[in-house]
Scaffold this active site. Structure first.
Site, PDB file in Angstrom:
ATOM      1  N   LEU A 137      11.658   2.530   7.576  1.00 29.68           N
ATOM      2  CA  LEU A 137      11.300   1.353   7.765  1.00 29.68           C
ATOM      3  C   LEU A 137      12.178   0.322   7.051  1.00 29.68           C
ATOM      4  O   LEU A 137      12.578   0.726   5.800  1.00 29.68           O
ATOM      5  CB  LEU A 137       9.675   0.959   7.111  1.00 29.68           C
ATOM      6  CG  LEU A 137       8.650   1.499   7.915  1.00 29.68           C
ATOM      7  CD1 LEU A 137       7.325   1.362   7.208  1.00 29.68           C
ATOM      8  CD2 LEU A 137       8.465   0.743   9.339  1.00 29.68           C
ATOM      9  N   GLU A 176       6.323   8.439  -3.839  1.00 28.11           N
ATOM     10  CA  GLU A 176       5.421   7.857  -4.822  1.00 28.11           C
ATOM     11  C   GLU A 176       4.379   6.990  -4.142  1.00 28.11           C
ATOM     12  O   GLU A 176       3.250   6.866  -4.643  1.00 28.11           O
ATOM     13  CB  GLU A 176       6.600   6.781  -5.530  1.00 28.11           C
ATOM     14  CG  GLU A 176       5.747   6.034  -6.626  1.00 28.11           C
ATOM     15  CD  GLU A 176       6.485   5.127  -7.252  1.00 28.11           C
ATOM     16  OE1 GLU A 176       6.660   5.023  -8.534  1.00 28.11           O
ATOM     17  OE2 GLU A 176       6.857   4.004  -6.535  1.00 28.11           O
ATOM     18  N   ASP A 177       4.599   6.655  -2.939  1.00 32.78           N
ATOM     19  CA  ASP A 177       3.574   5.608  -2.276  1.00 32.78           C
ATOM     20  C   ASP A 177       2.345   6.526  -1.762  1.00 32.78           C
ATOM     21  O   ASP A 177       1.598   5.844  -1.372  1.00 32.78           O
ATOM     22  CB  ASP A 177       4.375   5.100  -1.052  1.00 32.78           C
ATOM     23  CG  ASP A 177       5.498   4.106  -1.295  1.00 32.78           C
ATOM     24  OD1 ASP A 177       5.096   3.246  -2.528  1.00 32.78           O
ATOM     25  OD2 ASP A 177       6.621   4.194  -0.725  1.00 32.78           O
ATOM     26  N   HIS A 207       7.074  -4.052  -2.884  1.00 29.70           N
ATOM     27  CA  HIS A 207       6.326  -3.599  -3.676  1.00 29.70           C
ATOM     28  C   HIS A 207       6.148  -4.130  -5.254  1.00 29.70           C
ATOM     29  O   HIS A 207       7.308  -4.469  -5.664  1.00 29.70           O
ATOM     30  CB  HIS A 207       6.415  -1.884  -4.024  1.00 29.70           C
ATOM     31  CG  HIS A 207       6.061  -1.096  -2.783  1.00 29.70           C
ATOM     32  ND1 HIS A 207       6.961  -0.291  -2.294  1.00 29.70           N
ATOM     33  CD2 HIS A 207       4.618  -1.012  -1.971  1.00 29.70           C
ATOM     34  CE1 HIS A 207       6.244   0.435  -1.154  1.00 29.70           C
ATOM     35  NE2 HIS A 207       5.033  -0.164  -1.072  1.00 29.70           N
ATOM     36  N   ASP A 223       9.867   7.862   6.362  1.00 29.97           N
ATOM     37  CA  ASP A 223       9.803   7.523   5.103  1.00 29.97           C
ATOM     38  C   ASP A 223       9.458   8.228   4.049  1.00 29.97           C
ATOM     39  O   ASP A 223       9.066   7.977   2.856  1.00 29.97           O
ATOM     40  CB  ASP A 223       9.000   5.870   5.077  1.00 29.97           C
ATOM     41  CG  ASP A 223      10.047   4.792   5.604  1.00 29.97           C
ATOM     42  OD1 ASP A 223      10.833   4.322   5.095  1.00 29.97           O
ATOM     43  OD2 ASP A 223       9.417   4.483   6.761  1.00 29.97           O
ATOM     44  N   ARG A 260       3.199   5.377   8.098  1.00 38.07           N
ATOM     45  CA  ARG A 260       3.202   6.190   6.993  1.00 38.07           C
ATOM     46  C   ARG A 260       2.114   6.964   6.470  1.00 38.07           C
ATOM     47  O   ARG A 260       2.003   7.815   5.710  1.00 38.07           O
ATOM     48  CB  ARG A 260       3.808   5.483   5.679  1.00 38.07           C
ATOM     49  CG  ARG A 260       5.044   4.739   5.935  1.00 38.07           C
ATOM     50  CD  ARG A 260       5.703   4.503   4.568  1.00 38.07           C
ATOM     51  NE  ARG A 260       5.862   5.454   3.643  1.00 38.07           N
ATOM     52  CZ  ARG A 260       6.188   5.421   2.309  1.00 38.07           C
ATOM     53  NH1 ARG A 260       6.498   4.445   1.954  1.00 38.07           N
ATOM     54  NH2 ARG A 260       6.372   6.496   1.580  1.00 38.07           N
ATOM     55  N   CYS A 282      10.609   5.358  -6.418  1.00 33.69           N
ATOM     56  CA  CYS A 282       9.753   5.533  -4.861  1.00 33.69           C
ATOM     57  C   CYS A 282       9.987   7.102  -4.530  1.00 33.69           C
ATOM     58  O   CYS A 282       9.164   7.649  -3.743  1.00 33.69           O
ATOM     59  CB  CYS A 282      10.084   4.791  -3.708  1.00 33.69           C
ATOM     60  SG  CYS A 282      10.880   3.213  -4.170  1.00 33.69           S
ATOM     61  N   ARG A 289       0.943  -4.026   1.635  1.00 32.71           N
ATOM     62  CA  ARG A 289       0.694  -2.836   1.583  1.00 32.71           C
ATOM     63  C   ARG A 289      -0.680  -2.434   0.788  1.00 32.71           C
ATOM     64  O   ARG A 289      -1.363  -1.378   1.018  1.00 32.71           O
ATOM     65  CB  ARG A 289       1.713  -1.954   1.288  1.00 32.71           C
ATOM     66  CG  ARG A 289       3.126  -1.977   1.866  1.00 32.71           C
ATOM     67  CD  ARG A 289       3.218  -1.440   3.430  1.00 32.71           C
ATOM     68  NE  ARG A 289       4.535  -1.602   3.843  1.00 32.71           N
ATOM     69  CZ  ARG A 289       5.522  -0.897   3.891  1.00 32.71           C
ATOM     70  NH1 ARG A 289       5.355   0.191   3.012  1.00 32.71           N
ATOM     71  NH2 ARG A 289       6.805  -1.046   4.586  1.00 32.71           N
TER      72      ARG A 289
END
Ligand code: CIR
Length: 262
Positions: free
Chosen positions: A26, A73-74, A170, A68, A93, A257, A139
């Site tokens: 993305l 980290e996300d 973010h 992705d 994701r 990330c 997000r």
């Protein structure tokens, strides 16, 4: 309650090798796809920099269905009390969290999970030694925050919902922890109320992407190509390591990330 060193003293990290599908990751603005071979090289340099900072790194295998997935980290928040698997805001994701839940269990970590319909991306969570700040963003929403807050409050953490600047993916695209009381932030965030009790080092204008640096033990990993920020940190007494992140940047990602640190 202050937890000294929680935000920058790490023994372990988890990373994931970028798959060939990383070219489909993305991005808000298309400045070209990342080059897989170059990404692999930069990722390896990143892992070496983490190791040199004193961290043992576990590398998970590439997840091709999830372009992705290098941005681990996300998918989780790792605290000493346990790992919380998050619910990423981008529908493409979501499945990354399922894999991370399994991987964390296999690595022997106690795992909890956000089960509701709310969403939280780890990139919106800034853990300092005294509190957890969560940036509401495209997000990360209120429901996700509420579920996360219910878990970490039981563990004694102070947690607040703050604002991610509107044109930023973010919260941590624009800030990072440099020490127990010190934050690195862009001009967009440096005056934010949530940082009024911290010393804020402002990233020089034009180098905003360098706000996504990471303090790891005695070192600060700074993305390569931001000499003013590196100079500012150096002259402020930090031990700076420059790490290339050109391919992650093409996907609106940065240094923080690409790892879970704990
Ligand atoms: C995404 O849009 O989700 C990825 N292309 C970039 C995620 C970067 N993650 C982060 O800032 N924590």
């Amino acid at each position: 309650m202050e937890r000294h060193g929680l935000s920058y003293r790490f023994r372990n990290a988890i990373v994931r090798t970028p798959g060939k599908s990383v070219t489909e990751g993305l991005r808000d603005v298309d400045r070209g796809a990342p080059d897989h071979a170059v990404y692999l090289e930069e990722h390896e340099t990143y892992v070496q920099a983490l190791r040199r900072a004193g961290v043992e790194v576990a590398t998970l295998p590439a997840l091709e269905p999830y372009p992705d997935s290098v941005f681990v980290e996300d998918t989780a928040l790792c605290l000493p009390e346990g790992f919380i698997i998050l619910r990423p805001g981008a529908p493409s994701r979501r499945g990354e969290a399922d894999s991370m839940a399994l991987d964390c269990k296999n690595l022997g970590h106690p795992v909890l999970r956000l089960e509701g319909r709310g969403t939280v991306d780890g990139g919106d969570i800034l853990v300092t030694d005294r509190e957890i700040l969560v940036g509401a963003s495209e997000r990360t929403d209120q429901n996700g925050f509420d579920e996360l807050a219910a878990i970490v409050s039981k563990w004694g953490y102070t947690i607040s919902l703050v604002r991610t600047p509107s044109d930023v993916l973010h919260f941590k695209s624009d800030c990072s922890v440099l020490g127990p009381d010190t934050i690195l932030a862009t001009h967009r965030l440096s005056g934010a109320l949530c940082f009024s009790d911290y010393t804020v080092l402002e990233v020089p204008r034009g180098e905003e992407a360098a706000a996504n640096s990471i303090r790891v033990n005695s070192k600060v990993l700074v993305p390569d190509g931001f000499p003013k920020t590196a100079g500012l940190l150096d002259s402020s007494g930090f031990d700076v390591t420059r790490v290339p992140a050109t391919q992650a940047a093409l996907l609106d990602g940065g240094l923080s990330c690409q790892s879970l640190r704990f």
